[in-house]
Design a protein around this motif. Structure first.
Motif, PDB file in Angstrom:
ATOM      1  N   PHE A  50      28.131 -35.928  -8.695  1.00 51.83           N
ATOM      2  CA  PHE A  50      27.306 -36.502  -9.759  1.00 51.83           C
ATOM      3  C   PHE A  50      28.244 -37.043 -10.827  1.00 51.83           C
ATOM      4  CE2 PHE A  50      25.289 -36.119 -13.934  1.00 51.83           C
ATOM      5  CZ  PHE A  50      24.100 -36.806 -13.728  1.00 51.83           C
TER       6      PHE A  50
ATOM      7  N   ASN B 222      27.413 -39.382  -3.647  1.00 55.46           N
ATOM      8  CA  ASN B 222      27.197 -39.272  -5.088  1.00 55.46           C
ATOM      9  C   ASN B 222      25.733 -39.588  -5.421  1.00 55.46           C
ATOM     10  OD1 ASN B 222      27.333 -39.392  -7.898  1.00 55.46           O
ATOM     11  ND2 ASN B 222      29.468 -40.093  -7.829  1.00 55.46           N
ATOM     12  N   ILE B 223      25.018 -38.611  -5.993  1.00 58.06           N
ATOM     13  CA  ILE B 223      23.592 -38.834  -6.279  1.00 58.06           C
ATOM     14  C   ILE B 223      23.411 -39.798  -7.461  1.00 58.06           C
ATOM     15  CG2 ILE B 223      22.588 -36.802  -5.171  1.00 58.06           C
ATOM     16  CD1 ILE B 223      22.579 -35.368  -7.821  1.00 58.06           C
ATOM     17  N   SER B 224      24.382 -39.891  -8.342  1.00 61.01           N
ATOM     18  CA  SER B 224      24.352 -40.964  -9.350  1.00 61.01           C
ATOM     19  C   SER B 224      25.733 -41.143  -9.960  1.00 61.01           C
ATOM     20  CB  SER B 224      23.338 -40.683 -10.459  1.00 61.01           C
ATOM     21  OG  SER B 224      23.432 -41.710 -11.424  1.00 61.01           O
ATOM     22  N   LYS B 225      26.391 -42.231  -9.562  1.00 61.04           N
ATOM     23  CA  LYS B 225      27.740 -42.508 -10.080  1.00 61.04           C
ATOM     24  C   LYS B 225      27.710 -42.694 -11.587  1.00 61.04           C
ATOM     25  CE  LYS B 225      29.710 -44.413  -5.962  1.00 61.04           C
ATOM     26  NZ  LYS B 225      29.359 -45.402  -4.970  1.00 61.04           N
ATOM     27  N   HIS B 226      26.595 -43.232 -12.112  1.00 63.80           N
ATOM     28  CA  HIS B 226      26.510 -43.500 -13.555  1.00 63.80           C
ATOM     29  C   HIS B 226      25.963 -42.304 -14.333  1.00 63.80           C
ATOM     30  CE1 HIS B 226      27.415 -47.543 -12.435  1.00 63.80           C
ATOM     31  NE2 HIS B 226      26.367 -47.570 -11.628  1.00 63.80           N
TER      32      HIS B 226
ATOM     33  N   ASN C 146      23.018 -40.946 -14.038  1.00 64.42           N
ATOM     34  CA  ASN C 146      21.615 -41.169 -14.391  1.00 64.42           C
ATOM     35  C   ASN C 146      20.738 -40.156 -13.633  1.00 64.42           C
ATOM     36  OD1 ASN C 146      18.942 -42.097 -14.024  1.00 64.42           O
ATOM     37  ND2 ASN C 146      19.561 -44.145 -14.670  1.00 64.42           N
TER      38      ASN C 146
ATOM     39  N   GLU D 170      30.867 -39.979 -12.822  1.00 60.14           N
ATOM     40  CA  GLU D 170      32.037 -40.826 -12.537  1.00 60.14           C
ATOM     41  C   GLU D 170      33.245 -40.060 -12.021  1.00 60.14           C
ATOM     42  OE1 GLU D 170      33.538 -43.681 -15.637  1.00 60.14           O
ATOM     43  OE2 GLU D 170      31.501 -43.263 -16.360  1.00 60.14           O
TER      44      GLU D 170
ATOM     45  N   ASN E 189      17.723 -39.547  -5.258  1.00 65.83           N
ATOM     46  CA  ASN E 189      18.683 -39.452  -4.144  1.00 65.83           C
ATOM     47  C   ASN E 189      18.897 -38.029  -3.632  1.00 65.83           C
ATOM     48  OD1 ASN E 189      19.350 -42.153  -3.906  1.00 65.83           O
ATOM     49  ND2 ASN E 189      20.881 -42.040  -5.543  1.00 65.83           N
TER      50      ASN E 189
ATOM     51  N   GLN F  35      17.495 -39.817 -13.334  1.00 65.15           N
ATOM     52  CA  GLN F  35      16.377 -40.349 -12.559  1.00 65.15           C
ATOM     53  C   GLN F  35      16.842 -40.785 -11.170  1.00 65.15           C
ATOM     54  OE1 GLN F  35      14.186 -42.148 -15.553  1.00 65.15           O
ATOM     55  NE2 GLN F  35      12.860 -43.260 -14.127  1.00 65.15           N
ATOM     56  N   GLU F  36      17.984 -41.491 -11.164  1.00 61.39           N
ATOM     57  CA  GLU F  36      18.566 -41.924  -9.891  1.00 61.39           C
ATOM     58  C   GLU F  36      18.977 -40.685  -9.075  1.00 61.39           C
ATOM     59  OE1 GLU F  36      22.006 -45.070  -8.477  1.00 61.39           O
ATOM     60  OE2 GLU F  36      22.417 -43.824 -10.226  1.00 61.39           O
ATOM     61  N   ALA F  37      19.515 -39.677  -9.771  1.00 60.96           N
ATOM     62  CA  ALA F  37      19.964 -38.453  -9.089  1.00 60.96           C
ATOM     63  C   ALA F  37      18.787 -37.748  -8.413  1.00 60.96           C
ATOM     64  CB  ALA F  37      20.635 -37.515 -10.089  1.00 60.96           C
TER      65      ALA F  37
END
Ligand code: AMP
Ligand code: MG
Length: 321
Positions: free
Chosen positions: A248, A261-265, A267, A250, A274, A269-271
């Motif tokens: 999770f 990676n469930i959210s590179k940024h 985030n 960067e 995913n 919601q994205e995590a």
């Protein structure tokens, strides 16, 4: 391939004749059956291999439908008006004349009800014209499905049909709130946070009730749930060569055999969207365990992190049943 209107009509007629159909909702895929039929609901339990004491969510078209089966008190109405259709489940008192199978309530005098927002779920409910009992379409205790292929892999042979509506946008299960008492209680955290609920009701909702009372009131909240077949190691800040890493953000440690990676940024919601898909993917790898990086949780700024960590903690708890 996504299904069409005629597929939805077919699925509705299957449901009406007592068969089971999996369908997409905005949270996860549901394993649907006619909530008025004891046989259909019993078949849901059988297919899921779910303990009978774990009640099911009944999906309906509207607040009026919900109120037909159960008492929608003022609190329930305020929440329903604000969050339905959407990822909020209300636990309500059954009406004495309620025709829903008692199996959906697992013997209790309450019933959990939700109006889903996903267009395919809505179309199915309107076409079928019956309340649809639908737990997540996975075997009991395992990872919830967020794509039609997940349902096919796990339960394919045992269902009359699987409707494909693409990946689920929210990705984790609905927030479950018991509104039968004086103070609403969050039985299961989800994408709708305690703060959002408190804002609508103009009161402060306790963030997480103490675990023992919540698991008694919501029998589905077993300590071990959403479990991959590999052991899960939480709060990983490094990764070994024989581990798969669920990352999770960067800054990801190197060295794992596989990393998703469930959210590179970073985030949430994205995590959430995913989470289950990537856990499933890592679970297919030949590794010793799945390491999971820390996910931030803070009631105000990172509320969705609470729901994600709730699922991860259960995924990491060995099954003792
Ligand atoms: P699932 O069927 O996987 O979406 O999970 C449904 C969740 O709602 C589980 O945690 C259940 O225990 C909970 N639930 C369903 N019905 C009730 C009810 N009548 N009272 C309390 N919790 C419920
Ligand atoms: Mg489930």
């Amino acid at each position: 391939m996504k299904n069409t209107t005629s597929d939805i009509k077919h699925a509705a007629s299957l449901l009406k004749s007592g068969e089971l159909v999996a369908f997409p909702t905005e949270t996860v895929y549901g394993l649907g059956g006619n909530a008025l039929s004891d046989d259909a609901v019993a078949e849901i339990y059988a297919v899921k291999e779910r303990p009978q004491f774990n009640p099911l969510i009944v999906h309906v078209r509207s607040i009026e439908d919900a109120n037909h089966h159960a008492h929608c008190n003022t609190t329930a109405r305020m929440l329903a008006h604000h969050f339905w259709p959407g990822p909020l489940t209300l636990v309500l008192l059954r009406r004495p004349e309620c025709e829903l199978s008692y199996l959906v309530s697992a013997g209790m005098d309450t019933v959990a009800v939700r109006v889903p927002a996903h267009p395919m779920a809505q179309a199915l409910l309107h076409e079928a014209g019956i309340p649809i009992a639908a737990p997540s379409a996975n075997r009991s205790g395992r990872i919830s499905p967020t794509e039609a292929s997940h349902v096919q892999e796990e339960l394919g042979g045992r269902l009359a049909m699987i409707l494909d509506g693409g990946p689920c946008h929210v990705g984790i299960e609905s927030t479950v709130v018991d509104v039968t008492g004086e103070t609403p209680i969050i039985l299961r955290p989800g994408s709708i946070s305690a703060k959002q609920i408190g804002d609508v009701l103009h009161c402060k909702i306790p963030l997480l009730p103490n675990l023992s009372s919540s698991s008694m009131r919501s029998p589905g909240q077993l300590a071990s749930h959403y479990a991959p077949s590999h052991p899960v190691r939480l709060n990983a800040t490094h990764a070994a060569a024989d581990e798969a890493l669920l990352a999770f953000g960067e800054h990801v440690p190197t060295g794992a055999a596989y990393t998703l990676n469930i959210s590179k940024h970073g985030n949430l919601q994205e995590a959430a969207a995913n989470l289950f898909r990537m856990l499933r993917a890592l679970d297919t790898k030949d590794v010793r365990c799945i390491a999971v990086m820390p996910i931030p949780e803070d009631a105000d700024t990172h509320a969705l992190g609470i729901a994600i960590n709730d699922r991860l903690k259960r995924a990491a708890t060995p099954d003792t049943i």
